[in-house]
Design a protein around this motif. Structure first.
Motif, PDB file in Angstrom:
ATOM      1  N   SER B 115     -58.704 -53.257   7.869  1.00 21.50           N
ATOM      2  CA  SER B 115     -59.774 -52.768   7.613  1.00 21.50           C
ATOM      3  C   SER B 115     -61.096 -52.898   8.566  1.00 21.50           C
ATOM      4  CB  SER B 115     -60.225 -52.841   5.586  1.00 21.50           C
ATOM      5  OG  SER B 115     -61.750 -52.892   5.391  1.00 21.50           O
TER       6      SER B 115
ATOM      7  N   ASN C  88     -53.305 -45.201  -2.157  1.00 24.60           N
ATOM      8  CA  ASN C  88     -54.126 -44.218  -1.709  1.00 24.60           C
ATOM      9  C   ASN C  88     -54.302 -43.833  -0.470  1.00 24.60           C
ATOM     10  OD1 ASN C  88     -54.452 -42.677  -4.407  1.00 24.60           O
ATOM     11  ND2 ASN C  88     -56.953 -43.595  -5.016  1.00 24.60           N
ATOM     12  N   SER C  89     -54.687 -44.869   0.033  1.00 26.94           N
ATOM     13  CA  SER C  89     -54.212 -44.832   1.636  1.00 26.94           C
ATOM     14  C   SER C  89     -52.728 -45.073   2.666  1.00 26.94           C
ATOM     15  CB  SER C  89     -54.951 -46.706   2.354  1.00 26.94           C
ATOM     16  OG  SER C  89     -56.543 -46.706   2.745  1.00 26.94           O
ATOM     17  N   HIS C 161     -58.866 -35.286   6.786  1.00 28.02           N
ATOM     18  CA  HIS C 161     -57.968 -36.393   8.100  1.00 28.02           C
ATOM     19  C   HIS C 161     -56.317 -35.516   8.556  1.00 28.02           C
ATOM     20  CE1 HIS C 161     -58.408 -40.404   5.682  1.00 28.02           C
ATOM     21  NE2 HIS C 161     -59.614 -39.614   5.752  1.00 28.02           N
ATOM     22  N   ILE C 223     -55.470 -44.332   8.544  1.00 32.86           N
ATOM     23  CA  ILE C 223     -55.407 -45.755   7.151  1.00 32.86           C
ATOM     24  C   ILE C 223     -57.009 -46.674   7.790  1.00 32.86           C
ATOM     25  CG2 ILE C 223     -54.755 -47.070   8.806  1.00 32.86           C
ATOM     26  CD1 ILE C 223     -53.141 -47.389   6.087  1.00 32.86           C
ATOM     27  N   ASP C 224     -57.453 -45.998   8.876  1.00 32.10           N
ATOM     28  CA  ASP C 224     -58.709 -47.203   8.728  1.00 32.10           C
ATOM     29  C   ASP C 224     -60.474 -46.229   8.608  1.00 32.10           C
ATOM     30  OD1 ASP C 224     -59.936 -49.236   8.687  1.00 32.10           O
ATOM     31  OD2 ASP C 224     -60.381 -49.888  10.615  1.00 32.10           O
ATOM     32  N   THR C 229     -64.065 -39.946   4.888  1.00 29.03           N
ATOM     33  CA  THR C 229     -62.925 -40.574   3.716  1.00 29.03           C
ATOM     34  C   THR C 229     -64.837 -40.213   2.355  1.00 29.03           C
ATOM     35  OG1 THR C 229     -61.725 -41.700   4.547  1.00 29.03           O
ATOM     36  CG2 THR C 229     -61.323 -41.840   2.063  1.00 29.03           C
ATOM     37  N   SER C 233     -64.127 -38.135  -0.824  1.00 32.77           N
ATOM     38  CA  SER C 233     -63.000 -38.777  -1.996  1.00 32.77           C
ATOM     39  C   SER C 233     -64.006 -38.464  -3.103  1.00 32.77           C
ATOM     40  CB  SER C 233     -62.812 -40.182  -1.739  1.00 32.77           C
ATOM     41  OG  SER C 233     -64.995 -41.055  -1.886  1.00 32.77           O
ATOM     42  N   THR C 238     -59.813 -44.985  -1.276  1.00 38.00           N
ATOM     43  CA  THR C 238     -59.488 -45.915  -0.618  1.00 38.00           C
ATOM     44  C   THR C 238     -59.190 -47.208  -0.579  1.00 38.00           C
ATOM     45  OG1 THR C 238     -60.361 -45.098   1.660  1.00 38.00           O
ATOM     46  CG2 THR C 238     -59.104 -44.024   0.399  1.00 38.00           C
TER      47      THR C 238
END
Lengths: 430, 285, 291
Positions: B115, C88-89, C161, C223-224, C229, C233, C238
């Motif tokens: 992240s 979720n991610s 995505h 993922i990042d 998102t 969402s 996420t």
């Protein structure tokens, strides 16, 4: 318009004795669809039925008239979809909230607690399309900051309720400062969840003087010494309103001309400012990158665990009291459940439980005593010390004097908001 | 299969259909909305009307001229930096990686699993004014006490470079990996120096990868705003920050949409010029 | 089987020319350099991992207070919402990577191996999403979903995505497909292999590294991803969204621990992968190549 709201208030006052008992009866009756005309308490419902709902009668409301009625006074449906910020409620080591558990136990309402709000503006962006289309957002209760309450109110996006009958614990237990706020007169659409101060903070290790005044944050002659170590906020409302206080202007009465003066002050200050921060100001203050900065009280309370020397200053000129509020978005499916939650958290015992965890300014002064009592009952010294620190902190239970020196954000109408944003945009983005 | 063999010409369309449809429905359609929004006037509360306000484009360019130029500058610097850092790395993984190729590639993208908030907090910790790197150097008298890395253009550029390095290494690796080492050996056998072999054989053969990689760093770098927001200052505002603020803070959707389109066109024009410079290089082929 | 295995011995083989001290040192420069860059890439992760052991006092995790294992012990129980966000991610990244890679590889094949009309507009269609600021992609998709009355959840995140990953996949794989040596396929066909066998035995192994790289890129992007998102969402959270929201109050050390765990899983996976490859090679050695 004005008359209706005073009639409402009068009725609410007249009915206050014995409120709880009759309210419960009323809930039961209306739940069965029984005829309730005989009960004075059903007045809001009748008014609504006759099309004279008191609804969003606050200034400038553009509420769609079709849904202009007061919610509440009905039987809870048994479900509550609750949107809140992450880490904004008590959690035990297993991530369970005792408050939510007790709520379900006491009311039978299941809570879908959703830590979905990362930011006011973007959360609004997420729910706005549904609201504009007149659809359900999927939430029954959401915690949003006061200025967004003002904005959504203007757009007619919040359900109105009668705080006297639906959230009696608020009326009884909230500090006077939280009643009848400028952004939502008479608390018709909101009651506070937690609040905090937008003020200033400094690191005494890097600053030789004692900081007491906003002059020390804005005066180029003074801050030249700390050039590149001054932090300001990227939130337009925080920075503009605090600058207005420096100019001696009560934000609530500020004009666009005042905002332009604030812009000029900020432009003069800009060369010495390191950056315009969001939550990350805390890291800057912690690691010595910032010497003097605008600050949120809750963060300073937390930072003091890392560095007890850090100081929060409520400047001579005053500070901003921001309030995160529980509100019901228009078209919510379970408004009665939302009101039940609002009322529930205004019990001092519950308010104390949340405050012990989140450490923001607690809207229920009586919670202070409860926390002290918890400290006495604590099984170990660590917990007792911590709880006493919470109860004793002026950053959690500010004194009356401190609160009296605080101001609310100005509620901006649409044009003002655009103008202020443009002015502030010049400051932060050149 | 038999039918397909008889109608071979239909195969490419079948291959293109799902992806193409996806892009049309979930990209072109929304983008047309953006275009229409940019030509509207009004506000969130009172609603928007389509007024074909084309003047918004020149106005936006004039107003945010400085941020546009800065974004293009940063994008260019970042592209060059990522290429300088990424090419030798992709080369090493492709030709010398041996059985660790996949492992090394995975390491390159690992930072994404943590992240961006955590990465940024970490970088700020590492590079803080009084942190263990700068603080120590200041104590030794190597650096001036007022020296700082954070909240400078350098911090923003390094941040973007760090973020987009994997986007450069992967396509470069893909292009280099397919070069037959025999070709390089052959060059060596013909008494080319290593330098000559690289310049005459490896580099030209890797050009499609260089092209793809430079686009994959330049384009997102120009539009980036998180790095400037978290590592920068007022003096490093990029066009992405302006768009972000107009969209999410000011709710000025027409202006934000117009700026976005200007940015897209600006990027496309840059790519076009770049393609002309790399003459003969058709898009990626 | 994999091209990595077949090319590795070649590149490991020392050059025929005599190795002087200078060239030996020269050969070390690149690996050392690569190591340094990898270190630079991983430096923030090391800091993150260290702060996962921090015995925090307040809710901020900026200052070192002492060593504790507590954050590791309760990492998956302390914040259930964080677990959910992480799951979720992973779902979003996996599903969108698989689908975007599939669609993207098909498009890449069509673009490089076939003649068809409309190549120009198609190239533009593929490039535009990369050239569009993320916030515009997010905001305009939101407008689409709302006007089509599609409620936003995990599915809409995945749709978004796939959309932004698709172009990245096409651009990455195309570079490899474009220079593909068709004579190898023709040779296989001449030797009697049918089209499918040729694809399976010749084409696919040769394009596989490109596909892997593209998939890795897509997974990393997905993922990042935060901006797109956030818009698509709805009520779903996420990992990046949750962490961003938590940063208002202080990112808990458990987030660092989760990051560390993911990193360790990837590290172990890599180790196993290397071992499996070594075993395969030992088994098929010496010189037992099928070609």
């Amino acid at each position: 318009m004005h008359d209706e709201s005073s009639i409402e208030r009068a009725i609410a006052r007249a009915l206050r004795p014995g409120r709880r008992l009759s309210r419960r009866r009323f809930l039961r009756d209306s739940g069965r669809g029984a005829i309730v005309a005989g009960s004075a308490l059903s007045l809001p419902a009748i008014l609504a039925a006759c099309g004279i709902g008191p609804a969003g009668s606050t200034a400038g409301s553009a509420a769609p008239s079709a849904s202009n009625k007061v919610v509440g006074g009905g039987e809870p449906a048994g479900t509550l979809n609750f949107a809140n910020w992450p880490l904004y409620i008590d959690q035990d080591d297993n991530g369970k909230s005792e408050t939510l558990r007790m709520f379900t136990e006491a009311t039978g309402i299941e809570v879908n607690y959703d830590e979905k709000i990362e930011d006011n503006q973007s959360f609004f962006g997420i729910i706005q399309p549904a609201l504009a289309a007149g659809e359900d957002t999927g939430y029954d209760l959401m915690v949003i900051t006061d200025w967004l309450v003002g904005n959504m109110l203007r757009l007619g996006f919040l359900e109105e309720f009668d705080v006297a009958t639906s959230v009696p614990n608020f009326v009884a237990n909230a500090a006077p400062k939280y009643h009848d706020p400028v952004y939502d007169p008479d608390n018709r659409h909101s009651v506070p969840w937690q609040s905090g101060l937008t003020a200033m903070a400094y690191n005494p290790a890097l600053v030789s003087e004692e900081i007491t005044s906003l002059k020390q944050l804005f005066d180029p002659a003074f801050i030249e010494k700390y050039s590149g170590k001054i932090g300001m906020f990227t939130e337009m409302r925080d920075t503009m309103n605090l600058t207005l206080l420096y100019l001696g202007v009560d934000p609530a009465k500020a004009t666009v001309a005042d905002a332009e003066r604030a812009r000029d002050v900020l432009m003069a200050q800009a060369p010495y400012v390191r950056g315009y921060y969001g939550n990350d100001f805390a890291q800057g203050l912690a690691d010595g990158s910032l010497a003097i900065t605008m600050a949120w009280s809750g963060d300073i309370f937390q930072l003091q665990f890392d560095n007890p020397d850090l100081k929060l200053v409520v400047p001579e000129e005053g500070a901003i009291l921001w309030v995160d509020n529980m509100t019901i978005p228009k078209g919510a499916q379970h408004p009665n459940d939302a009101l039940a939650m609002m009322d529930f958290v205004y019990q001092p015992e519950i308010a104390a439980q949340i405050t012990e965890y989140v450490n923001y300014i607690c809207p229920v002064p009586a919670a202070q005593e409860v926390i002290r009592q918890h400290a006495e009952e604590a099984d170990n010294q660590d917990d007792a010390d911590y709880l006493n620190a919470v109860a004793d902190s002026e950053l959690v239970f500010p004194s009356e004097d401190m609160l009296s020196r605080t101001y609310s954000y100005k509620v901006l109408d649409e044009d003002e908001e655009r103008q202020w944003n443009e002015l502030f945009g010049e400051v932060v983005q050149g | 299969m038999g039918w397909l063999r008889r109608h071979r010409s239909i195969i490419p369309y079948l291959f293109l259909l799902p992806g193409g449809l996806w892009l049309i429905v979930f990209f072109v359609l929304p983008l047309l909305t953006t275009l229409s929004v940019s030509l509207q006037e009004g506000s969130l509360g009172s609603g928007y009307r389509l007024t074909f306000n084309f003047a918004i484009f020149p106005e936006s360019i004039m107003r945010w001229n400085e941020q546009f130029v800065r974004s293009l500058q940063y994008g260019l610097i970042v592209t060059i930096l990522t290429m300088l850092i990424g090419y030798p790395m992709a080369y090493t993984i492709a030709f010398r990686g041996g059985r660790y190729k996949s492992a090394l590639l995975l390491l390159v993208i690992m930072p994404f699993f943590t992240s961006f908030i955590i990465r940024t907090i970490s970088w700020k910790f590492i590079l803080a004014d009084e942190g263990f790197v700068l603080g120590t150097l200041k104590d030794w008298g190597v650096l001036d006490p007022s020296f700082r890395l954070l909240a400078t253009p350098m911090a923003v550029i390094s941040g973007i470079t760090y973020n987009f390095l994997p986007f450069v290494v992967l396509p470069l690796y893909v292009a280099l990996e397919r070069i037959d080492p025999k070709l390089i050996e052959a060059a060596n056998d013909l008494y080319a120096t290593r330098r000559q072999a690289f310049l005459k054989v490896t580099l030209p053969l890797s050009m499609p990868g260089v092209f793809a990689a430079s686009l994959l760093s330049f384009i997102p770098a120009v539009g980036d705003y998180l790095n400037a927001e978290l590592l920068g200052s007022r003096q490093t505002t990029m066009i992405g920050n302006v768009i972000q603020r107009l969209f999410l803070v000011n709710n000025d959707y027409p202006q934000a949409s117009a700026l976005s389109l200007v940015l897209m066109v600006g990027i496309l024009v840059s790519i076009f010029i770049y393609m002309r410079v790399l003459r003969g290089q058709e898009l990626g082929t | 089987m994999t091209s990595a295995a077949t090319t590795a011995p070649r590149s490991d083989a020392p050059p025929v020319r005599r190795a002087s001290l200078a060239t030996t040192l020269g050969r070390l420069i690149l690996p050392v350099y690569t190591g340094l860059v990898v270190l630079y890439m991983l430096l923030p992760i090391l800091v993150m991992a260290a702060f996962g052991f921090n015995d925090t006092e307040g809710r901020f995790n900026f200052v070192w207070h002492g060593f504790t294992l507590e954050n590791w012990l309760n990492v998956f129980s302390r914040y259930p919402a964080l677990n959910e966000a992480l799951i979720n991610s992973l779902i979003v990244a996996t599903v969108s990577t698989v689908l975007a890679t599939t669609l993207g590889v098909l498009m890449g094949l069509a673009l490089t191996r076939y003649e068809f009309r409309g190549r120009g507009p198609l190239n533009l269609l593929i490039f535009l999403p990369i050239a569009t600021p993320e916030i515009v992609l997010g905001a305009s998709l939101l407008a689409l979903f709302v006007s089509a009355e599609i409620s936003r959840n995990l599915t809409t995140i995945i749709i978004a995505h796939i959309m932004f990953n698709l172009s990245y996949v096409v651009v990455t794989v195309r570079a490899r497909f474009a220079a593909f040596d068709r004579s190898l396929e023709e040779a296989a066909m001449d030797l009697g292999a049918d089209e499918w066998t040729t694809f399976r035995k010749v084409t696919f192994p040769l394009i596989f590294p490109g596909i892997m790289a593209a998939a890795l890129l897509a997974f990393a992007l997905s993922i990042d991803d935060f901006v797109i998102t956030q818009f698509t969402s709805g009520q779903t959270s996420t990992f990046p969204l949750w962490v961003y929201g938590a940063s208002r109050i202080g990112v808990p050390p458990q987030v660092n621990v989760m990051g560390t765990i993911i990193f360790l899983i990837a590290l172990v996976g890599m180790g196993l992968w290397v071992l499996v490859q070594r075993r395969d090679r030992l088994r098929s050695a010496p010189g037992a190549t099928d070609r």
